[in-house]
Write a protein that holds these residues in place. Structure first.
Motif, PDB file in Angstrom:
ATOM      1  N   LEU A  18       0.838  -1.183   0.000  1.00 53.42           N
ATOM      2  CA  LEU A  18       0.000   0.000   0.000  1.00 53.42           C
ATOM      3  C   LEU A  18       0.878   1.241   0.000  1.00 53.42           C
ATOM      4  O   LEU A  18       1.990   1.225   0.521  1.00 53.42           O
ATOM      5  CB  LEU A  18      -0.900   0.017   1.247  1.00 53.42           C
ATOM      6  CG  LEU A  18      -1.949  -1.097   1.314  1.00 53.42           C
ATOM      7  CD1 LEU A  18      -2.659  -1.046   2.666  1.00 53.42           C
ATOM      8  CD2 LEU A  18      -2.959  -0.964   0.189  1.00 53.42           C
ATOM      9  N   PRO A  19       0.415   2.320  -0.612  1.00 54.94           N
ATOM     10  CA  PRO A  19       1.214   3.555  -0.601  1.00 54.94           C
ATOM     11  C   PRO A  19       1.494   4.006   0.826  1.00 54.94           C
ATOM     12  O   PRO A  19       0.603   3.995   1.675  1.00 54.94           O
ATOM     13  CB  PRO A  19       0.305   4.562  -1.329  1.00 54.94           C
ATOM     14  CG  PRO A  19      -0.671   3.740  -2.103  1.00 54.94           C
ATOM     15  CD  PRO A  19      -0.855   2.491  -1.323  1.00 54.94           C
ATOM     16  N   SER A  20       2.738   4.335   1.098  1.00 52.24           N
ATOM     17  CA  SER A  20       3.068   4.856   2.422  1.00 52.24           C
ATOM     18  C   SER A  20       2.712   6.328   2.477  1.00 52.24           C
ATOM     19  O   SER A  20       2.604   6.989   1.458  1.00 52.24           O
ATOM     20  CB  SER A  20       4.567   4.670   2.707  1.00 52.24           C
ATOM     21  OG  SER A  20       5.320   5.396   1.754  1.00 52.24           O
ATOM     22  N   ALA A  21       2.493   6.826   3.668  1.00 53.78           N
ATOM     23  CA  ALA A  21       2.085   8.223   3.839  1.00 53.78           C
ATOM     24  C   ALA A  21       3.204   9.024   4.483  1.00 53.78           C
ATOM     25  O   ALA A  21       2.986   9.784   5.405  1.00 53.78           O
ATOM     26  CB  ALA A  21       0.811   8.296   4.669  1.00 53.78           C
ATOM     27  N   HIS A  22       4.441   8.799   3.988  1.00 49.41           N
ATOM     28  CA  HIS A  22       5.588   9.483   4.572  1.00 49.41           C
ATOM     29  C   HIS A  22       5.880  10.764   3.794  1.00 49.41           C
ATOM     30  O   HIS A  22       6.597  10.750   2.798  1.00 49.41           O
ATOM     31  CB  HIS A  22       6.821   8.565   4.587  1.00 49.41           C
ATOM     32  CG  HIS A  22       6.630   7.342   5.426  1.00 49.41           C
ATOM     33  ND1 HIS A  22       6.303   7.398   6.760  1.00 49.41           N
ATOM     34  CD2 HIS A  22       6.705   6.030   5.115  1.00 49.41           C
ATOM     35  CE1 HIS A  22       6.201   6.172   7.243  1.00 49.41           C
ATOM     36  NE2 HIS A  22       6.429   5.323   6.255  1.00 49.41           N
ATOM     37  N   TYR A  23       5.269  11.847   4.216  1.00 47.10           N
ATOM     38  CA  TYR A  23       5.564  13.168   3.661  1.00 47.10           C
ATOM     39  C   TYR A  23       5.338  14.181   4.766  1.00 47.10           C
ATOM     40  O   TYR A  23       4.707  13.890   5.781  1.00 47.10           O
ATOM     41  CB  TYR A  23       4.704  13.469   2.438  1.00 47.10           C
ATOM     42  CG  TYR A  23       3.230  13.258   2.625  1.00 47.10           C
ATOM     43  CD1 TYR A  23       2.423  14.274   3.129  1.00 47.10           C
ATOM     44  CD2 TYR A  23       2.635  12.039   2.290  1.00 47.10           C
ATOM     45  CE1 TYR A  23       1.063  14.084   3.299  1.00 47.10           C
ATOM     46  CE2 TYR A  23       1.280  11.851   2.459  1.00 47.10           C
ATOM     47  CZ  TYR A  23       0.495  12.868   2.973  1.00 47.10           C
ATOM     48  OH  TYR A  23      -0.845  12.669   3.137  1.00 47.10           O
ATOM     49  N   ASP A  24       5.873  15.356   4.584  1.00 47.14           N
ATOM     50  CA  ASP A  24       5.818  16.339   5.658  1.00 47.14           C
ATOM     51  C   ASP A  24       5.230  17.659   5.166  1.00 47.14           C
ATOM     52  O   ASP A  24       4.823  17.788   3.998  1.00 47.14           O
ATOM     53  CB  ASP A  24       7.203  16.545   6.279  1.00 47.14           C
ATOM     54  CG  ASP A  24       8.251  16.963   5.252  1.00 47.14           C
ATOM     55  OD1 ASP A  24       7.864  17.545   4.209  1.00 47.14           O
ATOM     56  OD2 ASP A  24       9.449  16.730   5.489  1.00 47.14           O
ATOM     57  N   LEU A  25       5.230  18.636   6.059  1.00 44.50           N
ATOM     58  CA  LEU A  25       4.641  19.932   5.738  1.00 44.50           C
ATOM     59  C   LEU A  25       5.391  20.619   4.608  1.00 44.50           C
ATOM     60  O   LEU A  25       4.774  21.272   3.752  1.00 44.50           O
ATOM     61  CB  LEU A  25       4.643  20.821   6.988  1.00 44.50           C
ATOM     62  CG  LEU A  25       4.047  22.212   6.842  1.00 44.50           C
ATOM     63  CD1 LEU A  25       2.604  22.141   6.380  1.00 44.50           C
ATOM     64  CD2 LEU A  25       4.149  22.970   8.160  1.00 44.50           C
ATOM     65  N   THR A  26       6.714  20.456   4.563  1.00 45.06           N
ATOM     66  CA  THR A  26       7.491  21.062   3.484  1.00 45.06           C
ATOM     67  C   THR A  26       7.081  20.500   2.137  1.00 45.06           C
ATOM     68  O   THR A  26       6.986  21.234   1.142  1.00 45.06           O
ATOM     69  CB  THR A  26       8.998  20.837   3.721  1.00 45.06           C
ATOM     70  OG1 THR A  26       9.368  21.417   4.979  1.00 45.06           O
ATOM     71  CG2 THR A  26       9.821  21.471   2.607  1.00 45.06           C
ATOM     72  N   ASP A  27       6.816  19.186   2.079  1.00 48.28           N
ATOM     73  CA  ASP A  27       6.360  18.580   0.833  1.00 48.28           C
ATOM     74  C   ASP A  27       5.049  19.217   0.370  1.00 48.28           C
ATOM     75  O   ASP A  27       4.869  19.492  -0.821  1.00 48.28           O
ATOM     76  CB  ASP A  27       6.155  17.075   1.012  1.00 48.28           C
ATOM     77  CG  ASP A  27       7.463  16.335   1.264  1.00 48.28           C
ATOM     78  OD1 ASP A  27       8.496  16.792   0.749  1.00 48.28           O
ATOM     79  OD2 ASP A  27       7.441  15.330   1.987  1.00 48.28           O
ATOM     80  N   LEU A  28       4.139  19.443   1.302  1.00 49.97           N
ATOM     81  CA  LEU A  28       2.856  20.055   0.950  1.00 49.97           C
ATOM     82  C   LEU A  28       3.054  21.488   0.459  1.00 49.97           C
ATOM     83  O   LEU A  28       2.435  21.906  -0.526  1.00 49.97           O
ATOM     84  CB  LEU A  28       1.905  20.030   2.145  1.00 49.97           C
ATOM     85  CG  LEU A  28       1.478  18.654   2.652  1.00 49.97           C
ATOM     86  CD1 LEU A  28       0.488  18.804   3.805  1.00 49.97           C
ATOM     87  CD2 LEU A  28       0.866  17.815   1.534  1.00 49.97           C
ATOM     88  N   ARG A  29       3.920  22.236   1.149  1.00 39.35           N
ATOM     89  CA  ARG A  29       4.179  23.619   0.723  1.00 39.35           C
ATOM     90  C   ARG A  29       4.813  23.656  -0.665  1.00 39.35           C
ATOM     91  O   ARG A  29       4.481  24.510  -1.493  1.00 39.35           O
ATOM     92  CB  ARG A  29       5.087  24.311   1.739  1.00 39.35           C
ATOM     93  CG  ARG A  29       4.435  24.573   3.096  1.00 39.35           C
ATOM     94  CD  ARG A  29       5.378  25.376   3.971  1.00 39.35           C
ATOM     95  NE  ARG A  29       4.897  25.535   5.314  1.00 39.35           N
ATOM     96  CZ  ARG A  29       3.999  26.438   5.707  1.00 39.35           C
ATOM     97  NH1 ARG A  29       3.477  27.267   4.823  1.00 39.35           N
ATOM     98  NH2 ARG A  29       3.616  26.521   6.975  1.00 39.35           N
ATOM     99  N   VAL A  30       5.736  22.740  -0.916  1.00 42.60           N
ATOM    100  CA  VAL A  30       6.396  22.668  -2.223  1.00 42.60           C
ATOM    101  C   VAL A  30       5.374  22.345  -3.305  1.00 42.60           C
ATOM    102  O   VAL A  30       5.353  22.977  -4.376  1.00 42.60           O
ATOM    103  CB  VAL A  30       7.520  21.613  -2.197  1.00 42.60           C
ATOM    104  CG1 VAL A  30       7.956  21.246  -3.612  1.00 42.60           C
ATOM    105  CG2 VAL A  30       8.714  22.138  -1.401  1.00 42.60           C
ATOM    106  N   PHE A  31       4.514  21.373  -3.036  1.00 38.05           N
ATOM    107  CA  PHE A  31       3.504  20.995  -4.020  1.00 38.05           C
ATOM    108  C   PHE A  31       2.562  22.165  -4.313  1.00 38.05           C
ATOM    109  O   PHE A  31       2.230  22.438  -5.471  1.00 38.05           O
ATOM    110  CB  PHE A  31       2.704  19.796  -3.508  1.00 38.05           C
ATOM    111  CG  PHE A  31       1.506  19.482  -4.356  1.00 38.05           C
ATOM    112  CD1 PHE A  31       1.644  18.964  -5.630  1.00 38.05           C
ATOM    113  CD2 PHE A  31       0.221  19.732  -3.880  1.00 38.05           C
ATOM    114  CE1 PHE A  31       0.527  18.695  -6.425  1.00 38.05           C
ATOM    115  CE2 PHE A  31      -0.895  19.464  -4.658  1.00 38.05           C
ATOM    116  CZ  PHE A  31      -0.741  18.944  -5.932  1.00 38.05           C
TER     117      PHE A  31
END
Length: 334
Positions: A18-31
């Protein structure tokens, strides 16, 4: 399908990664930056990161989600269907975190208390601003979160503890709450001068339902209240225009667009000169605004105790949660 085949299929599904949910706030801001800029390089500049770093973060985010978020275009990048969904959620997540930091910042700066106050539109638009200004002038280290809600929702919120105090106009008090007098107001009809309604001194709400209405926006407490009252009479309001405040209602009535129903105390002197103010004869037009709190909570929170005391009577609230008031209402004090 045989039992053995079915079991084998279940086993294979259970072992599928299953897809892992390893991302952080910086990833969201970058996206968010890349999506809004439509370009990896411009998104990287906005985030003060190298384009290669941004590309790796987007790739990691897509791996974690399990779907492509961006699509290559002739000029930059665009959002995939999954990317549109992701952008909406990412914006809300970042906004909530920013609001959390904003709410917590005053504590780092030494505030001594925080009060959550729910009130109906009537109170917020008329009496509360001046009263809260007086309170905060005497309590500069206290922060108040003021939110507009329907009176019935306010009662539930205070009873459940999601609000510390409420200002409401209710017909059936909650048994677990204390109710204290705050203000008395009346709903009135604003009508263009020269109209048939303007010729009356008093009128029933039912006699106004044939006219086009100027209303507060959908979701506002007064809008919902009036829509329900019309429905109880077997009718519907002909809402011609929805606006954000009482001032706009008065101006549109003056222009002859329709009629409106507003609290009498929300009117300014200029409004009375431009439009006809007609009293409503319905019992519910009298709005007895009251402060509601959970029994015993004020004694544990001196800041809340002071606010309730200011909003209601001159006097003190005992530490046991009972109230000791003088006979003179604070609203009549100079």
């Amino acid at each position: 399908m045989t039992s053995e085949c079915f079991q084998a299929k279940l086993s294979k599904m259970a072992k599928s990664p299953l897809p892992s949910a390893h991302y952080d706030l910086t990833d969201l801001r970058v996206f968010i930056a890349v999506a809004e800029e439509g370009s990896v390089s411009r998104g990287a500049q906005r985030c003060h990161l190298a384009a290669s770093t941004v590309s790796l973060r987007i790739k990691g985010l897509e791996d974690a989600i399990g779907a492509a978020l961006l699509q290559r275009q002739s000029r930059g990048v665009g959002l995939s269907p999954a990317g549109h969904v992701m952008l909406d959620h990412a914006r809300r997540c970042v906004a909530q975190l920013e609001q959390m930091h904003a709410d917590l910042m005053p504590f780092a700066q030494g505030i001594s208390g925080h009060i959550t106050l729910f009130a109906n539109n009537n109170a917020i638009s008329t009496h509360l601003p001046d009263d809260l200004a007086r309170y905060l002038a005497d309590h500069p280290s206290v922060r108040i979160t003021l939110t507009e809600r329907l009176s019935t929702d306010i009662v539930s919120a205070v009873a459940q503890g999601s609000a510390d105090v409420g200002v409401v106009a209710v017909e059936s008090p909650h048994p677990d709450l204390l109710y204290l007098p705050y203000r008395v107001d009346h709903l009135v009809v604003l009508a263009p001068k020269g109209s048939s309604i303007a010729k009356r001194r008093r009128t029933a709400f039912s006699d106004c339902l044939q006219a086009p209405f100027i209303s507060l926006q959908q979701g506002a407490a007064l809008h919902t209240f009036l829509m329900n009252k019309a429905s109880s009479l077997g009718a519907r309001l002909d809402v011609r225009v929805q606006v954000s405040g009482y001032r706009a209602i008065a101006r549109l009535v003056d222009a002859g667009v329709g009629i409106g129903v507003v609290p009498k105390t929300a009117l300014e002197a200029a409004d009375r000169d431009r439009v006809a103010v007609v009293e409503l004869t319905d019992d519910w037009a009298r709005r007895d605004l009251r402060v509601c709190v959970r029994s015993g909570t004020c004694g544990a929170n001196p800041h809340l105790q002071d606010l309730v005391s200011l909003l209601t009577y001159k006097g003190e609230i005992s530490t046991s949660g009972g109230f000791r008031f003088s006979m003179e209402l604070q609203r009549n004090a100079p």
